[in-house]
Design a protein around this motif. Structure first.
Motif, PDB file in Angstrom:
ATOM      1  N   PHE A  40      36.382 -12.146  -6.527  1.00 31.38           N
ATOM      2  CA  PHE A  40      37.484 -12.802  -7.224  1.00 31.38           C
ATOM      3  C   PHE A  40      36.943 -14.124  -7.750  1.00 31.38           C
ATOM      4  N   VAL A  41      37.173 -14.427  -9.007  1.00 25.58           N
ATOM      5  CA  VAL A  41      36.623 -15.653  -9.570  1.00 25.58           C
ATOM      6  C   VAL A  41      37.611 -16.287 -10.536  1.00 25.58           C
ATOM      7  N   GLY A  42      37.602 -17.620 -10.573  1.00 26.45           N
ATOM      8  CA  GLY A  42      38.496 -18.324 -11.486  1.00 26.45           C
ATOM      9  C   GLY A  42      38.667 -19.771 -11.064  1.00 26.45           C
ATOM     10  N   SER A  43      39.797 -20.328 -11.431  1.00 28.71           N
ATOM     11  CA  SER A  43      40.094 -21.723 -11.111  1.00 28.71           C
ATOM     12  C   SER A  43      40.926 -21.794  -9.833  1.00 28.71           C
ATOM     13  N   SER A  44      41.753 -22.827  -9.698  1.00 24.14           N
ATOM     14  CA  SER A  44      42.519 -22.996  -8.459  1.00 24.14           C
ATOM     15  C   SER A  44      43.461 -21.836  -8.185  1.00 24.14           C
ATOM     16  N   LEU A  45      43.967 -21.200  -9.239  1.00 22.13           N
ATOM     17  CA  LEU A  45      44.876 -20.081  -9.053  1.00 22.13           C
ATOM     18  C   LEU A  45      44.187 -18.919  -8.340  1.00 22.13           C
ATOM     19  N   MET A  46      42.871 -18.877  -8.439  1.00 25.39           N
ATOM     20  CA  MET A  46      42.120 -17.881  -7.692  1.00 25.39           C
ATOM     21  C   MET A  46      41.613 -18.454  -6.378  1.00 25.39           C
ATOM     22  N   GLU A  47      41.187 -19.706  -6.407  1.00 26.20           N
ATOM     23  CA  GLU A  47      40.657 -20.321  -5.184  1.00 26.20           C
ATOM     24  C   GLU A  47      41.657 -20.272  -4.035  1.00 26.20           C
ATOM     25  N   ILE A  48      42.939 -20.557  -4.335  1.00 24.23           N
ATOM     26  CA  ILE A  48      43.930 -20.606  -3.255  1.00 24.23           C
ATOM     27  C   ILE A  48      44.525 -19.237  -2.933  1.00 24.23           C
ATOM     28  N   PHE A  49      44.079 -18.190  -3.622  1.00 23.27           N
ATOM     29  CA  PHE A  49      44.477 -16.819  -3.302  1.00 23.27           C
ATOM     30  C   PHE A  49      43.810 -16.487  -1.962  1.00 23.27           C
ATOM     31  N   PRO A  50      44.576 -16.362  -0.892  1.00 23.39           N
ATOM     32  CA  PRO A  50      43.964 -16.151   0.430  1.00 23.39           C
ATOM     33  C   PRO A  50      43.542 -14.697   0.650  1.00 23.39           C
ATOM     34  N   ILE A  51      42.813 -14.152  -0.309  1.00 21.99           N
ATOM     35  CA  ILE A  51      42.513 -12.726  -0.286  1.00 21.99           C
ATOM     36  C   ILE A  51      41.606 -12.327   0.870  1.00 21.99           C
ATOM     37  N   GLU A  52      40.669 -13.182   1.243  1.00 24.32           N
ATOM     38  CA  GLU A  52      39.781 -12.829   2.345  1.00 24.32           C
ATOM     39  C   GLU A  52      40.570 -12.724   3.649  1.00 24.32           C
ATOM     40  N   LYS A  53      41.498 -13.656   3.854  1.00 21.92           N
ATOM     41  CA  LYS A  53      42.354 -13.625   5.039  1.00 21.92           C
ATOM     42  C   LYS A  53      43.294 -12.426   4.985  1.00 21.92           C
ATOM     43  N   MET A  54      43.834 -12.152   3.798  1.00 20.16           N
ATOM     44  CA  MET A  54      44.749 -11.020   3.648  1.00 20.16           C
ATOM     45  C   MET A  54      44.041  -9.698   3.914  1.00 20.16           C
ATOM     46  N   GLN A  55      42.797  -9.591   3.446  1.00 19.41           N
ATOM     47  CA  GLN A  55      42.069  -8.347   3.671  1.00 19.41           C
ATOM     48  C   GLN A  55      41.899  -8.099   5.159  1.00 19.41           C
ATOM     49  N   GLU A  56      41.626  -9.140   5.896  1.00 22.67           N
ATOM     50  CA  GLU A  56      41.454  -9.007   7.343  1.00 22.67           C
ATOM     51  C   GLU A  56      42.772  -8.696   8.040  1.00 22.67           C
ATOM     52  N   GLU A  57      43.832  -9.401   7.650  1.00 19.85           N
ATOM     53  CA  GLU A  57      45.132  -9.224   8.315  1.00 19.85           C
ATOM     54  C   GLU A  57      45.776  -7.895   7.988  1.00 19.85           C
ATOM     55  N   HIS A  58      45.632  -7.438   6.734  1.00 21.12           N
ATOM     56  CA  HIS A  58      46.326  -6.228   6.306  1.00 21.12           C
ATOM     57  C   HIS A  58      45.494  -4.961   6.439  1.00 21.12           C
ATOM     58  N   ASP A  59      44.213  -5.111   6.792  1.00 22.17           N
ATOM     59  CA  ASP A  59      43.344  -3.943   6.924  1.00 22.17           C
ATOM     60  C   ASP A  59      43.502  -3.044   5.693  1.00 22.17           C
ATOM     61  N   LEU A  60      43.080  -3.552   4.561  1.00 22.77           N
ATOM     62  CA  LEU A  60      43.307  -2.881   3.284  1.00 22.77           C
ATOM     63  C   LEU A  60      42.552  -1.565   3.121  1.00 22.77           C
ATOM     64  N   LYS A  61      41.570  -1.324   3.954  1.00 25.38           N
ATOM     65  CA  LYS A  61      40.803  -0.075   3.928  1.00 25.38           C
ATOM     66  C   LYS A  61      40.200   0.175   2.530  1.00 25.38           C
ATOM     67  N   LEU A  62      39.550  -0.820   2.020  1.00 23.24           N
ATOM     68  CA  LEU A  62      38.920  -0.690   0.707  1.00 23.24           C
ATOM     69  C   LEU A  62      37.492  -0.177   0.803  1.00 23.24           C
ATOM     70  N   GLY A  63      36.908  -0.299   1.989  1.00 23.21           N
ATOM     71  CA  GLY A  63      35.517   0.088   2.139  1.00 23.21           C
ATOM     72  C   GLY A  63      34.571  -0.943   1.547  1.00 23.21           C
ATOM     73  N   LYS A  64      35.120  -2.065   1.114  1.00 21.65           N
ATOM     74  CA  LYS A  64      34.321  -3.134   0.528  1.00 21.65           C
ATOM     75  C   LYS A  64      34.879  -4.487   0.968  1.00 21.65           C
ATOM     76  N   ILE A  65      34.024  -5.488   0.938  1.00 24.66           N
ATOM     77  CA  ILE A  65      34.412  -6.861   1.263  1.00 24.66           C
ATOM     78  C   ILE A  65      34.820  -7.573  -0.016  1.00 24.66           C
ATOM     79  N   ILE A  66      35.862  -8.397   0.053  1.00 24.37           N
ATOM     80  CA  ILE A  66      36.256  -9.218  -1.084  1.00 24.37           C
ATOM     81  C   ILE A  66      35.778 -10.642  -0.852  1.00 24.37           C
ATOM     82  N   TYR A  67      35.024 -11.160  -1.811  1.00 24.01           N
ATOM     83  CA  TYR A  67      34.556 -12.542  -1.766  1.00 24.01           C
ATOM     84  C   TYR A  67      35.297 -13.346  -2.825  1.00 24.01           C
ATOM     85  N   ASN A  68      35.889 -14.450  -2.406  1.00 21.78           N
ATOM     86  CA  ASN A  68      36.592 -15.332  -3.350  1.00 21.78           C
ATOM     87  C   ASN A  68      35.645 -16.450  -3.773  1.00 21.78           C
TER      88      ASN A  68
END
Length: 217
Positions: A40-68
């Motif tokens: 995930f890349v961009g400005s503050s609207l992407m920086e504050i997207f807590p996607i790494e935490k969400m991936q861990e909490e929600h167990d998204l089962k993507l088979g891949k890691i998301i890096y912000n």
């Protein structure tokens, strides 16, 4: 709020120091990061997207890691200058881009803004030909709060998004709008989702994530 906007347009030293510190942190993290993941890349609207935490909490089962790799108060020019750290070094399988709202807010000439965006997409295509790229429509704003800061109105953002869509398709990438559920009956970013008219609380990003899932899988 207006004074803060002026500081950002002048690139306040504190903001610049933060950006450089975060960029350094990303460079170091990239050395240990797995290749072929999702970025995930961009400005503050992407920086504050807590996607790494969400991936861990929600167990998204993507088979891949998301890096912000978002960095606040940045423009298309900044991303273009730092693409190695924010995108290329990671050799991602997928990239989600949300950049350019600051170009509008900082009054970057449209020709320069769109030219930078085009170069970003072309460089990804040249250096990462197998990477899927998803360019995101700008999130809506709550005009009542934002017009006091700069020109980042919904109308301006929608017009810019339309032109970015054309660039995206021209480069053979996917343009996505994942904003369903973010607006009120008047088309403004919902009051309960934002703390300043532009940036969202985590519950706003929960809605965005739900809309993004079909692209993440």
């Amino acid at each position: 709020m207006k004074d803060e906007s002026k500081k950002l347009t002048r690139l306040d030293p504190k903001i610049k120091n933060f950006q450089e510190g975060l960029l350094k942190k990303y460079r170091e993290a990239n050395q240990k990061a797995q290749k072929g993941q999702i970025v995930f890349v961009g400005s503050s609207l992407m920086e504050i997207f807590p996607i790494e935490k969400m991936q861990e909490e929600h167990d998204l089962k993507l088979g891949k890691i998301i890096y912000n790799r978002g960095i606040r108060a940045t423009t298309t020019k900044y991303l273009l200058e730092n693409m190695n750290t924010q995108i290329l070094d990671l050799k991602p399988s997928k990239v989600f881009i949300n950049i350019g709202s600051n170009d509008i807010g900082f009054h970057v000439p449209e020709e320069e803004f769109l030219g930078n965006y085009d170069q970003i997409l072309k460089r990804i295509k040249r250096e990462l030909p197998d990477t899927e790229v998803f360019v995101m429509a700008f999130y809506p704003v709550n005009d009542k709060a934002v017009t006091a800061i700069d020109d980042r109105s919904n109308r301006a953002l929608e017009e810019a998004s339309s032109k970015i869509k054309q660039l995206t398709l021209k480069n053979g990438y996917q343009y996505i709008n994942v904003n369903q559920g973010l607006t009120d009956k008047n088309g403004l970013l919902r009051d309960d989702l934002t703390f300043d008219g532009t940036h969202m609380y985590p519950k706003g990003y929960e809605i965005v994530l739900k809309n993004m899932m079909k692209y993440l899988k």
